[in-house]
Write a protein that holds these residues in place. Structure first.
Motif, short mmCIF file in Angstrom:
data_model
loop_
_atom_site.label_atom_id
_atom_site.label_comp_id
_atom_site.label_asym_id
_atom_site.label_seq_id
_atom_site.Cartn_x
_atom_site.Cartn_y
_atom_site.Cartn_z
N UNK A 271 43.63 41.46 31.43
CA UNK A 271 44.21 40.13 31.35
C UNK A 271 44.31 39.50 32.73
N UNK A 272 44.05 38.20 32.76
CA UNK A 272 44.34 37.34 33.91
C UNK A 272 43.83 37.82 35.25
N UNK A 273 44.70 37.71 36.25
CA UNK A 273 44.31 38.00 37.63
C UNK A 273 43.98 39.46 37.83
N UNK A 274 44.57 40.34 37.02
CA UNK A 274 44.27 41.77 37.17
C UNK A 274 42.82 42.06 36.80
N UNK A 275 42.32 41.35 35.78
CA UNK A 275 40.93 41.53 35.39
C UNK A 275 40.01 41.05 36.51
N UNK A 276 40.34 39.91 37.10
CA UNK A 276 39.51 39.40 38.19
C UNK A 276 39.56 40.34 39.39
N UNK A 277 40.74 40.88 39.68
CA UNK A 277 40.88 41.83 40.76
C UNK A 277 40.07 43.09 40.48
#
Length: 65
Positions: free
Chosen positions: A33-39
């Motif tokens: 989810x969200x920024x964790x996926x992008x990270x």
């Protein structure tokens, strides 16, 4: 033919493997989810790039460059 103790050991090992897989899934869930996926994607790309750099340095060292 396996005895009753071997079957119990096999079942115990199978259950342990299932628990470890469930733990991995639980740890990966927040990364979806969200920024964790992008990270996570950024870190994956960074690790791939670093692996290529390390391989390139190994080739240079092998060729004396």
């Amino acid at each position: 033919m396996l005895g009753p103790w071997e079957y119990r050991e096999l079942v115990r090992l199978h259950q342990k493997a299932l628990l470890e897989e469930a733990e991995r899934e639980r740890l990966l869930r927040p990364l979806r989810r969200g920024w964790r996926r992008r990270l996570a994607r950024l870190l994956l790309k960074l690790s791939a790039w670093l692996a290529l750099e390390e391989a390139w340095r190994g080739k240079e060292a092998a060729h004396g460059g």
